[in-house]
Design a protein around this motif. Sequence first.
Motif, PDB file in Angstrom:
ATOM      1  N   UNK A 295       0.799  -1.231   0.000  1.00 34.02           N
ATOM      2  CA  UNK A 295       0.000   0.000   0.000  1.00 34.02           C
ATOM      3  C   UNK A 295       0.833   1.283   0.000  1.00 34.02           C
ATOM      4  N   UNK A 296       1.610   1.527   1.044  1.00 36.19           N
ATOM      5  CA  UNK A 296       2.389   2.763   1.140  1.00 36.19           C
ATOM      6  C   UNK A 296       3.883   2.499   1.255  1.00 36.19           C
TER       7      UNK A 296
ATOM      8  N   UNK B  87      14.209  -5.005   5.514  1.00 40.26           N
ATOM      9  CA  UNK B  87      14.033  -3.561   5.526  1.00 40.26           C
ATOM     10  C   UNK B  87      12.771  -3.161   4.789  1.00 40.26           C
ATOM     11  N   UNK B  88      12.613  -1.859   4.579  1.00 36.92           N
ATOM     12  CA  UNK B  88      11.447  -1.336   3.878  1.00 36.92           C
ATOM     13  C   UNK B  88      11.855  -0.214   2.936  1.00 36.92           C
ATOM     14  N   UNK B  89      11.053  -0.049   1.897  1.00 36.42           N
ATOM     15  CA  UNK B  89      11.168   1.106   0.998  1.00 36.42           C
ATOM     16  C   UNK B  89       9.924   1.946   1.257  1.00 36.42           C
ATOM     17  N   UNK B  90      10.045   3.096   1.908  1.00 37.66           N
ATOM     18  CA  UNK B  90       8.879   3.872   2.329  1.00 37.66           C
ATOM     19  C   UNK B  90       8.372   4.824   1.244  1.00 37.66           C
ATOM     20  N   UNK B  91       7.244   5.457   1.553  1.00 40.56           N
ATOM     21  CA  UNK B  91       6.696   6.546   0.727  1.00 40.56           C
ATOM     22  C   UNK B  91       6.437   6.130  -0.710  1.00 40.56           C
TER      23      UNK B  91
ATOM     24  N   UNK C 149      18.538  -0.273   0.100  1.00 42.55           N
ATOM     25  CA  UNK C 149      17.095   0.001  -0.018  1.00 42.55           C
ATOM     26  C   UNK C 149      16.773   1.486   0.120  1.00 42.55           C
ATOM     27  N   UNK C 150      17.775   2.333   0.105  1.00 46.74           N
ATOM     28  CA  UNK C 150      17.545   3.774   0.217  1.00 46.74           C
ATOM     29  C   UNK C 150      17.012   4.335  -1.096  1.00 46.74           C
TER      30      UNK C 150
END
Length: 342
Positions: free
Chosen positions: A58-59, A73-77, A111-112
């Motif tokens: 979703x986000x 990790x995560x990739x945000x936004x 992942x940045x």
Amino acid sequence: MLSCAAALVLCLSGPAAAKPPASGPGYHLVKKLAIGGEGGWDYLTVDAAARRLYVTRSTRVQVFDADSGAPVGEIPNTAGVHGVALVPELGRGFTSNGRASTVTVFDLKSLKTLSEIKTTGENPDAILYDSSSRRVFTFNGRGHNATAIDAGAGTVGGTVPLDGKPEFAVADGKGKIFVNIEDKSVIEVIDSGKLSVEKRWPLAPCEEPSGMAFDEKNGRLFLGCSNKMMAVVDAGSGRIVTTVPIGEGVDANAFDPSAGLAFASCGDGTLTVAHEDSPDKVTVVQTVPTQKSARTMALDRKTHNVFLAAAQFGPPPSPTPDQPRPRPTMVPGSFVLLVFGK
């Protein structure tokens, strides 16, 4: 993403066809990972070499170790994210952000986020990297077009108009991209260098194609169709070779070249496994119970495991003028990853 086709079996002449496994491939649940968290999901992507699993939520994009299932990790936004395309030779990944109508470029190791690119059509859904043109393509659902992005420069290189709503696509690595046009039940073939549609193939009896997978060796496309079938299409001519039955609510397909197996994941809680006996003959060898809502998946070509995502859902809210057909509500904390293996 969504859907599958009917029955037309052609006899193979010439060399003996490969035989399907006598008792089926034996896929079964080997691991269930309780992930939880907010947000729905769409495509899953496996990086078999780097041993990472990307799950769009979703986000954000959640990233897991493909072997242990541990979070990496995560990739945000990534508002309304649908899919992920990987370009290992550049050390970059790309996400299609449907609500934002953007692409997030990220570093595969850290992942940045490196940059964000505006697409040329609304609601980018499927996304892929075409090695022939060295371009990333997004397939824009509401825009009825595809955006071509120079993977190295990170800039838009052009737009391909399409004749309807694109759903999923695959590249043959030789300059052709095949894209499902879901609302027209056709495949459009894109020349990835010229950025133009060169062919348009009707898919009857397949209706509303969603998922797609490609057998490069035999030149066969495997399509998931909403009328509960998987259609096999000749990637050279557009001919419907055959169809096999699958479950309801298909939204993803995969093909394992070393095993000769084609997969269709369906929201009714089934995973259809079919064996490619020959280029013109496909046989269903297993119907695997999964979990209701497990409509998307990813195949790990190293381990041959299949990853699916699912959650529990409650009753839909009451209809309103703005939402006459509201969707069921996801039960908080119920999101899981299912790992099926032999």
